[in-house]
Motif scaffolding. Structure first.
Motif, PDB file in Angstrom:
ATOM      1  N   TYR A 299       0.553  -1.090   0.060  1.00  0.00           N
ATOM      2  CA  TYR A 299       0.205  -0.136  -0.356  1.00  0.00           C
ATOM      3  C   TYR A 299       0.441   1.742  -0.590  1.00  0.00           C
ATOM      4  N   PHE A 300       0.835   2.181  -1.161  1.00  0.00           N
ATOM      5  CA  PHE A 300       1.144   3.231  -0.964  1.00  0.00           C
ATOM      6  C   PHE A 300       0.652   4.146  -0.816  1.00  0.00           C
ATOM      7  N   CYS A 301       0.577   5.239   0.129  1.00  0.00           N
ATOM      8  CA  CYS A 301      -0.550   5.703   0.937  1.00  0.00           C
ATOM      9  C   CYS A 301      -0.832   7.156   0.895  1.00  0.00           C
ATOM     10  N   ALA A 302      -0.877   9.044  -0.333  1.00  0.00           N
ATOM     11  CA  ALA A 302      -0.273   9.916  -0.681  1.00  0.00           C
ATOM     12  C   ALA A 302      -1.118  10.863   1.205  1.00  0.00           C
ATOM     13  N   VAL A 303      -0.276  11.394   1.699  1.00  0.00           N
ATOM     14  CA  VAL A 303      -1.456  11.440   2.706  1.00  0.00           C
ATOM     15  C   VAL A 303      -1.550  13.385   2.610  1.00  0.00           C
ATOM     16  N   THR A 304      -0.575  13.907   1.587  1.00  0.00           N
ATOM     17  CA  THR A 304       0.026  15.701   2.311  1.00  0.00           C
ATOM     18  C   THR A 304      -0.733  16.016   1.955  1.00  0.00           C
ATOM     19  N   ASN A 305      -0.829  17.643   1.995  1.00  0.00           N
ATOM     20  CA  ASN A 305      -1.614  18.601   2.140  1.00  0.00           C
ATOM     21  C   ASN A 305      -2.037  19.256   0.651  1.00  0.00           C
ATOM     22  N   ASP A 306      -0.967  18.761  -0.073  1.00  0.00           N
ATOM     23  CA  ASP A 306      -1.045  19.316  -1.041  1.00  0.00           C
ATOM     24  C   ASP A 306      -2.135  17.938  -2.451  1.00  0.00           C
ATOM     25  N   ASP A 307      -2.484  18.094  -3.060  1.00  0.00           N
ATOM     26  CA  ASP A 307      -3.416  17.276  -3.681  1.00  0.00           C
ATOM     27  C   ASP A 307      -2.706  16.931  -4.712  1.00  0.00           C
ATOM     28  N   GLN A 308      -2.459  17.649  -5.918  1.00  0.00           N
ATOM     29  CA  GLN A 308      -1.443  17.077  -6.672  1.00  0.00           C
ATOM     30  C   GLN A 308      -0.118  16.657  -6.382  1.00  0.00           C
ATOM     31  N   MET A 309       0.742  16.813  -5.589  1.00  0.00           N
ATOM     32  CA  MET A 309       0.947  16.423  -5.107  1.00  0.00           C
ATOM     33  C   MET A 309       0.730  14.732  -4.890  1.00  0.00           C
ATOM     34  N   ASN A 310      -0.268  14.252  -4.421  1.00  0.00           N
ATOM     35  CA  ASN A 310      -0.677  12.681  -3.559  1.00  0.00           C
ATOM     36  C   ASN A 310      -1.652  12.318  -5.017  1.00  0.00           C
ATOM     37  N   ILE A 311      -2.025  12.949  -6.112  1.00  0.00           N
ATOM     38  CA  ILE A 311      -2.444  12.393  -6.886  1.00  0.00           C
ATOM     39  C   ILE A 311      -0.744  12.068  -8.292  1.00  0.00           C
ATOM     40  N   LEU A 312       0.690  13.263  -8.358  1.00  0.00           N
ATOM     41  CA  LEU A 312       1.888  12.755  -9.111  1.00  0.00           C
ATOM     42  C   LEU A 312       2.219  11.194  -8.205  1.00  0.00           C
ATOM     43  N   SER A 313       2.119  11.498  -6.916  1.00  0.00           N
ATOM     44  CA  SER A 313       3.105  10.795  -6.107  1.00  0.00           C
ATOM     45  C   SER A 313       2.219   9.219  -6.500  1.00  0.00           C
ATOM     46  N   SER A 314       1.211   9.161  -6.517  1.00  0.00           N
ATOM     47  CA  SER A 314       0.557   7.601  -6.082  1.00  0.00           C
ATOM     48  C   SER A 314       0.116   7.591  -7.497  1.00  0.00           C
ATOM     49  N   LYS A 315       0.550   8.113  -8.658  1.00  0.00           N
ATOM     50  CA  LYS A 315       0.788   7.170 -10.065  1.00  0.00           C
ATOM     51  C   LYS A 315       1.819   7.181 -10.413  1.00  0.00           C
ATOM     52  N   LEU A 316       2.958   7.625 -10.009  1.00  0.00           N
ATOM     53  CA  LEU A 316       3.929   7.317  -9.961  1.00  0.00           C
ATOM     54  C   LEU A 316       3.893   5.881  -9.455  1.00  0.00           C
ATOM     55  N   ALA A 317       3.992   6.078  -8.020  1.00  0.00           N
ATOM     56  CA  ALA A 317       4.203   4.252  -7.460  1.00  0.00           C
ATOM     57  C   ALA A 317       3.082   3.261  -7.858  1.00  0.00           C
ATOM     58  N   LYS A 318       1.846   3.828  -8.450  1.00  0.00           N
ATOM     59  CA  LYS A 318       1.271   2.660  -9.050  1.00  0.00           C
ATOM     60  C   LYS A 318       2.371   2.242  -9.817  1.00  0.00           C
ATOM     61  N   GLU A 319       2.522   2.671 -10.785  1.00  0.00           N
ATOM     62  CA  GLU A 319       3.525   2.645 -12.340  1.00  0.00           C
ATOM     63  C   GLU A 319       4.963   2.049 -12.167  1.00  0.00           C
ATOM     64  N   MET A 320       5.816   2.266 -11.295  1.00  0.00           N
ATOM     65  CA  MET A 320       7.380   1.627 -10.216  1.00  0.00           C
ATOM     66  C   MET A 320       6.220   0.585  -9.935  1.00  0.00           C
ATOM     67  N   GLY A 321       5.213   0.270  -9.534  1.00  0.00           N
ATOM     68  CA  GLY A 321       5.159  -1.851  -9.297  1.00  0.00           C
ATOM     69  C   GLY A 321       4.677  -1.622  -7.649  1.00  0.00           C
ATOM     70  N   ALA A 322       3.465  -0.643  -7.145  1.00  0.00           N
ATOM     71  CA  ALA A 322       3.701  -0.282  -5.942  1.00  0.00           C
ATOM     72  C   ALA A 322       1.642  -1.258  -6.508  1.00  0.00           C
ATOM     73  N   LYS A 323       1.751  -2.266  -5.210  1.00  0.00           N
ATOM     74  CA  LYS A 323       0.343  -3.148  -5.500  1.00  0.00           C
ATOM     75  C   LYS A 323      -0.966  -1.954  -5.506  1.00  0.00           C
ATOM     76  N   LYS A 324      -1.000  -1.280  -4.312  1.00  0.00           N
ATOM     77  CA  LYS A 324      -2.438  -0.613  -4.517  1.00  0.00           C
ATOM     78  C   LYS A 324      -2.020   0.868  -4.064  1.00  0.00           C
ATOM     79  N   THR A 325      -2.650   1.874  -4.263  1.00  0.00           N
ATOM     80  CA  THR A 325      -2.622   3.555  -4.571  1.00  0.00           C
ATOM     81  C   THR A 325      -4.080   3.411  -2.576  1.00  0.00           C
ATOM     82  N   ILE A 326      -3.593   4.926  -2.423  1.00  0.00           N
ATOM     83  CA  ILE A 326      -4.616   5.047  -0.826  1.00  0.00           C
ATOM     84  C   ILE A 326      -3.787   6.393  -1.445  1.00  0.00           C
TER      85      ILE A 326
END
Length: 456
Positions: A299-326
């Motif tokens: 599980y990759f959990c993006a919980v910063t106060n920045d919506d765009q950073m949470n979106i970008l980091s989650s998509k990047l983590a998913k593309e690099m192999g993280a099984k689930k993103t939150i």
């Protein structure tokens, strides 16, 4: 009908005001931004007052002398604290609910108590979101997970996989395969439209299914996943209030890594946590993610106060192999755009509002959760009275004349969970777990649970 003053016209304040107004309550909203109030007037038919919520004259103008409750949800904790204190000490308003974000106001180690500022109940978005994310991680395969009756009843929502054993089968067949598992399917969403299921209902691929059971019986969730492996590795992006609290809750059962760009915050978080590995770096650094084994993260959990950073980091983590993103995302327009690219998208506003509604509506409502589809809600209510003073005590569920959009999922009686069927008789002190497809029916449900004068 209650007379309620809402301090703060932001996304949470305006949404709560609208919902409570739709429930038939008399709502007045106070905000110090004229433009916010002008925008609200075009959307909601409520009274608005421009001014500082901490000023006695402003509260007086909102008829605080005759008010039943205040809800303080301005953007500043200190304003919420002071406004509640004024409403009690000067106007003696019976109930005061405040949203507080800072962890210092929530940590008992510092000796802070709610009654210092005359607050009856504190709503903490960071704690609510932490619990919400942890529940999802604890139930692999779920995109929503919440508890009722002190954890005795679990509700888990999952999307049915095309290759999964439930796909294309009747619910009655599912029960035959797992005869010793007491689970109830209480709602199905197909193409975002609700279905109240029965034994002949066929579960289709991509159906969003809401299951209810005790924690013990939730082991069947492995049926809905591609693998029966449980998650072990969690990576958290952001070391703020939510990230640090989430790591603290998870580190005893999971291998946790936390990434925080701010050096001072990283240092403070590292000192408070035990086994969590804290990394001072950019959460969107591909080289870092690769070196830290992103491909083995469950599980990759993006919980910063920045919506765009949470979106970008989650998509990047998913593309690099993280099984689930939150990802926690505040803007509804963003949530709609990325809902298919990120496994679990969480709205802080929805989570906070659900908790506020449970505090506000009636003393009989213990908890409320939004199902994330339109106006659907799940709630827990307590039954009071007897067969003479109550409209429902002594009656079978089949005799309650519930609206078509209401479904009872379970009854909790003396700490025992009974999954609902039409023959169950309602008793005093029962906790009823109920599902509403349209929250406008809440007023009808509240009237059903009211007791006649004289009960108390």
């Amino acid at each position: 009908m209650k007379k309620i003053i809402v301090f703060g016209g932001g996304s949470v304040g305006s949404s709560v005001a609208k919902m409570l107004s739709d429930d038939g309550n008399d709502i007045t909203l106070i905000d110090n931004d004229k433009q916010v109030l002008e925008n609200l007037k075009e959307k909601i038919d409520i009274k608005t007052i421009h001014g500082n919520a901490t000023f006695p004259s402003i509260q007086k103008a909102a008829d605080a002398d005759n008010c039943d409750m205040v809800i303080a949800v301005t953007g500043l904790d200190e304003v919420n604290l002071s406004a509640c204190h004024i409403s009690k000490k000067i106007f003696n308003i019976p109930r005061r609910v405040a949203r507080l974000r800072a962890n210092d106001y929530l940590n008992n180690d510092y000796g802070f108590k709610n009654d210092f500022f005359s607050i009856n109940e504190v709503i903490s978005p960071s704690l609510l979101l932490t619990d919400y994310v942890k529940n999802i991680i604890d139930h692999p395969g779920a995109f929503q997970a919440f508890q009722f009756a002190g954890g005795l009843v679990q509700v888990v929502a999952a999307t049915v996989l095309k290759e999964g054993p439930l796909s294309g089968r009747k619910l009655s067949e599912f029960k035959k395969d797992l005869p010793n598992v007491d689970v109830k399917v209480i709602a199905i969403y197909r193409n975002k439209k609700p279905i109240f299921p029965n034994g002949d209902t066929v579960i289709l691929p991509e159906d969003d299914v809401f299951f209810m059971a005790t924690e013990k019986n939730m082991r069947f969730m492995s049926e809905l996943r591609m693998t029966s492996e449980n998650p072990h590795n969690v990576m958290i992006a952001g070391g703020g209030n939510i990230g640090s609290a989430l790591a603290n809750r998870l580190e005893s059962n999971y291998t946790v890594k936390l990434i925080e760009k701010d050096k001072l915050i990283s240092k403070n978080v590292a000192q408070k946590l035990s086994s969590t590995v804290v990394l001072n770096n950019d959460i969107a650094d591909e080289e870092l993610l690769k070196n830290e084994g992103i491909e083995s993260v469950d599980y990759f959990c993006a919980v910063t106060n920045d919506d765009q950073m949470n979106i970008l980091s989650s998509k990047l983590a998913k593309e690099m192999g993280a099984k689930k993103t939150i990802a926690i995302i505040n803007r509804s327009s963003y949530r709609n755009l990325v809902s298919k690219e990120i496994d679990v998208v969480i709205s802080p506003e929805d989570v906070t509002i659900s908790s506020l509604l449970a505090s506000v509506r009636t003393s009989d409502i213990v908890s409320v959760f939004s199902l994330g589809f339109g106006d659907a809600e799940a709630l827990e209510l307590i039954v009071h009275g007897d067969s003479k003073t109550s409209k429902i005590v002594g009656k079978k569920i089949s005799e309650l004349n519930l609206p078509d959009t209401v479904n009872i999922g379970a009854v909790v009686r003396k700490n025992k969970v009974i999954l609902a069927n039409t023959d169950i008789k309602i008793e005093s002190d029962d906790h009823i777990i109920m599902f509403l497809l349209d929250k406008k029916d809440i007023s009808k449900v509240e009237k059903m649970f009211q007791v006649e004068v004289g009960f108390f």
